[in-house]
Design a protein around this motif. Structure first.
Motif, PDB file in Angstrom:
ATOM      1  N   LEU A   1       0.877  -1.065   0.295  1.00  0.00           N
ATOM      2  CA  LEU A   1      -0.450   0.092   0.240  1.00  0.00           C
ATOM      3  C   LEU A   1       1.283   1.095   0.285  1.00  0.00           C
ATOM      4  N   GLY A   2       2.187   0.961   1.082  1.00  0.00           N
ATOM      5  CA  GLY A   2       2.667   3.309   0.829  1.00  0.00           C
ATOM      6  C   GLY A   2       3.452   2.852  -0.657  1.00  0.00           C
ATOM      7  N   ALA A   3       4.037   1.142  -1.159  1.00  0.00           N
ATOM      8  CA  ALA A   3       4.598   1.629  -2.920  1.00  0.00           C
ATOM      9  C   ALA A   3       3.321   2.100  -3.835  1.00  0.00           C
ATOM     10  N   LEU A   4       2.066   1.534  -3.275  1.00  0.00           N
ATOM     11  CA  LEU A   4       1.296   2.607  -4.420  1.00  0.00           C
ATOM     12  C   LEU A   4       0.867   4.028  -4.413  1.00  0.00           C
ATOM     13  N   LYS A   5       0.719   4.550  -2.764  1.00  0.00           N
ATOM     14  CA  LYS A   5       0.831   5.436  -2.313  1.00  0.00           C
ATOM     15  C   LYS A   5       1.993   6.313  -3.658  1.00  0.00           C
ATOM     16  N   HIS A   6       3.323   6.485  -2.674  1.00  0.00           N
ATOM     17  CA  HIS A   6       4.213   6.899  -3.607  1.00  0.00           C
ATOM     18  C   HIS A   6       4.047   6.717  -5.278  1.00  0.00           C
ATOM     19  N   LEU A   7       3.151   5.628  -5.541  1.00  0.00           N
ATOM     20  CA  LEU A   7       3.539   5.147  -7.308  1.00  0.00           C
ATOM     21  C   LEU A   7       2.079   6.343  -6.994  1.00  0.00           C
ATOM     22  N   LEU A   8       1.092   6.145  -7.236  1.00  0.00           N
ATOM     23  CA  LEU A   8      -0.190   6.328  -7.823  1.00  0.00           C
ATOM     24  C   LEU A   8      -0.507   8.196  -7.149  1.00  0.00           C
ATOM     25  N   ILE A   9      -0.501   7.917  -5.904  1.00  0.00           N
ATOM     26  CA  ILE A   9      -0.192   9.303  -5.321  1.00  0.00           C
ATOM     27  C   ILE A   9       0.193   9.884  -5.367  1.00  0.00           C
ATOM     28  N   ASP A  10       1.746  10.043  -4.136  1.00  0.00           N
ATOM     29  CA  ASP A  10       2.455  11.723  -4.864  1.00  0.00           C
ATOM     30  C   ASP A  10       3.421  11.434  -6.111  1.00  0.00           C
ATOM     31  N   ARG A  11       3.667  10.338  -6.891  1.00  0.00           N
ATOM     32  CA  ARG A  11       4.519  10.824  -8.190  1.00  0.00           C
ATOM     33  C   ARG A  11       5.570  10.897  -7.570  1.00  0.00           C
ATOM     34  N   ASP A  12       6.231  10.292  -6.593  1.00  0.00           N
ATOM     35  CA  ASP A  12       7.522  11.316  -5.904  1.00  0.00           C
ATOM     36  C   ASP A  12       8.447  10.009  -6.251  1.00  0.00           C
ATOM     37  N   GLY A  13       9.145   9.132  -7.330  1.00  0.00           N
ATOM     38  CA  GLY A  13      10.168   7.847  -7.733  1.00  0.00           C
ATOM     39  C   GLY A  13      10.244   7.491  -6.964  1.00  0.00           C
ATOM     40  N   THR A  14       9.521   7.774  -5.634  1.00  0.00           N
ATOM     41  CA  THR A  14      10.076   6.676  -4.062  1.00  0.00           C
ATOM     42  C   THR A  14      10.475   4.400  -5.046  1.00  0.00           C
ATOM     43  N   LEU A  15       9.440   4.739  -5.734  1.00  0.00           N
ATOM     44  CA  LEU A  15       8.849   3.289  -6.309  1.00  0.00           C
ATOM     45  C   LEU A  15      10.087   2.416  -6.951  1.00  0.00           C
ATOM     46  N   GLN A  16      10.439   4.064  -7.685  1.00  0.00           N
ATOM     47  CA  GLN A  16      11.300   4.219  -9.822  1.00  0.00           C
ATOM     48  C   GLN A  16      12.694   3.014  -8.815  1.00  0.00           C
ATOM     49  N   ARG A  17      12.933   4.014  -7.273  1.00  0.00           N
ATOM     50  CA  ARG A  17      14.217   3.732  -6.383  1.00  0.00           C
ATOM     51  C   ARG A  17      14.633   1.666  -6.198  1.00  0.00           C
ATOM     52  N   ILE A  18      13.775   1.895  -5.919  1.00  0.00           N
ATOM     53  CA  ILE A  18      13.991  -0.155  -5.579  1.00  0.00           C
ATOM     54  C   ILE A  18      13.586  -1.526  -7.328  1.00  0.00           C
ATOM     55  N   LEU A  19      13.453  -0.066  -8.327  1.00  0.00           N
ATOM     56  CA  LEU A  19      13.231  -0.940  -9.206  1.00  0.00           C
ATOM     57  C   LEU A  19      13.957  -0.604 -10.623  1.00  0.00           C
ATOM     58  N   TRP A  20      14.524  -1.612 -11.219  1.00  0.00           N
ATOM     59  CA  TRP A  20      15.331  -1.823 -12.476  1.00  0.00           C
ATOM     60  C   TRP A  20      14.703  -0.446 -13.209  1.00  0.00           C
ATOM     61  N   VAL A  21      14.601   0.736 -12.812  1.00  0.00           N
ATOM     62  CA  VAL A  21      14.338   1.898 -14.192  1.00  0.00           C
ATOM     63  C   VAL A  21      15.279   2.794 -14.920  1.00  0.00           C
ATOM     64  N   LYS A  22      14.815   3.215 -15.849  1.00  0.00           N
ATOM     65  CA  LYS A  22      16.079   3.887 -16.083  1.00  0.00           C
ATOM     66  C   LYS A  22      15.357   5.224 -15.521  1.00  0.00           C
ATOM     67  N   ARG A  23      16.493   6.087 -15.051  1.00  0.00           N
ATOM     68  CA  ARG A  23      16.598   6.572 -13.802  1.00  0.00           C
ATOM     69  C   ARG A  23      16.650   8.655 -14.648  1.00  0.00           C
ATOM     70  N   SER A  24      16.457   9.416 -14.512  1.00  0.00           N
ATOM     71  CA  SER A  24      17.301  10.717 -14.759  1.00  0.00           C
ATOM     72  C   SER A  24      18.760  10.372 -14.174  1.00  0.00           C
ATOM     73  N   PRO A  25      19.314  11.482 -14.951  1.00  0.00           N
ATOM     74  CA  PRO A  25      20.577  11.341 -14.662  1.00  0.00           C
ATOM     75  C   PRO A  25      21.052  12.208 -13.588  1.00  0.00           C
ATOM     76  N   SER A  26      20.260  13.090 -13.097  1.00  0.00           N
ATOM     77  CA  SER A  26      20.363  13.647 -11.742  1.00  0.00           C
ATOM     78  C   SER A  26      20.065  12.779 -10.891  1.00  0.00           C
ATOM     79  N   THR A  27      19.957  11.692 -11.125  1.00  0.00           N
ATOM     80  CA  THR A  27      19.861  10.053  -9.597  1.00  0.00           C
ATOM     81  C   THR A  27      20.753   9.723  -9.948  1.00  0.00           C
TER      82      THR A  27
END
Length: 186
Positions: free
Chosen positions: A160-186
């Protein structure tokens, strides 16, 4: 992506150890259920053997994850709400506690029966108990079963916390623990 964590992102080692642990826990749960629902003694013993062997393998990954986590910086939280930060820390702490309880009670349940832990029929870890310790055996089995049941509400909160960050906050928290392409600033 870096091997090591930074204050902005997790490294690939932390990500790999996280997902291996997550999949391992789910596999162990399913094997435990298979063991409980086995139609006969032979099927139960086979399921238990696989459950125990996978658990011992996962123990190595969990130990590596813990040691890696202790040696790495943790990315800054993106959660602005202090109460959600505390809830997330509590869930993570309870996860670690439940895993520790399972990792102690599981082997104790076997060893207190004066049996060695067989690992994929490759080697055995002998019991420290020369005879069956009935009270300890029953207690270890009870604690192990209870910890398993308490584990799933924590998983629900985590998801639920991961979904909150993904769907409500849209803050990139979930992407930190996934292998997804990140922007150069990360």
């Amino acid at each position: 992506m870096s091997l090591r964590n930074t204050r902005v992102a997790y490294g690939w080692a932390a990500i790999a150890l996280h997902w291996i642990s997550a999949v391992g826990v789910i596999v162990l749960y399913l094997l435990g259920e298979q063991m409980e629902e086995a139609p006969d003694r032979a099927a139960k013993i086979a399921a238990q053997g696989l459950h125990v062997s996978v658990a011992m393998l996962l123990f190595a990954f969990l130990a590596a994850r813990l040691l890696w986590s202790l040696s790495q910086p943790h990315p800054r939280t993106l959660e602005p709400n202090v109460w959600f930060q505390r809830l997330a820390m509590a869930v993570q702490g309870l996860f670690l506690l439940m895993i520790a309880v399972l990792l102690v009670s599981g082997p104790l349940a076997i060893w207190s029966g004066a049996r060695p832990i067989q690992v994929f029929d490759l080697f055995a870890i002998p019991s420290p108990f020369p005879v069956r310790m009935e009270g300890l055996h029953e207690a270890a089995e009870t604690v192990h079963g209870a910890a398993t049941k308490l584990f799933w509400p924590l998983i629900a909160l985590h998801v639920l916390g991961a979904l909150k960050h993904l769907l409500i906050d849209r803050d990139g928290t979930l992407q930190r623990i996934l292998w997804v392409k990140r922007s150069p600033s990360t």
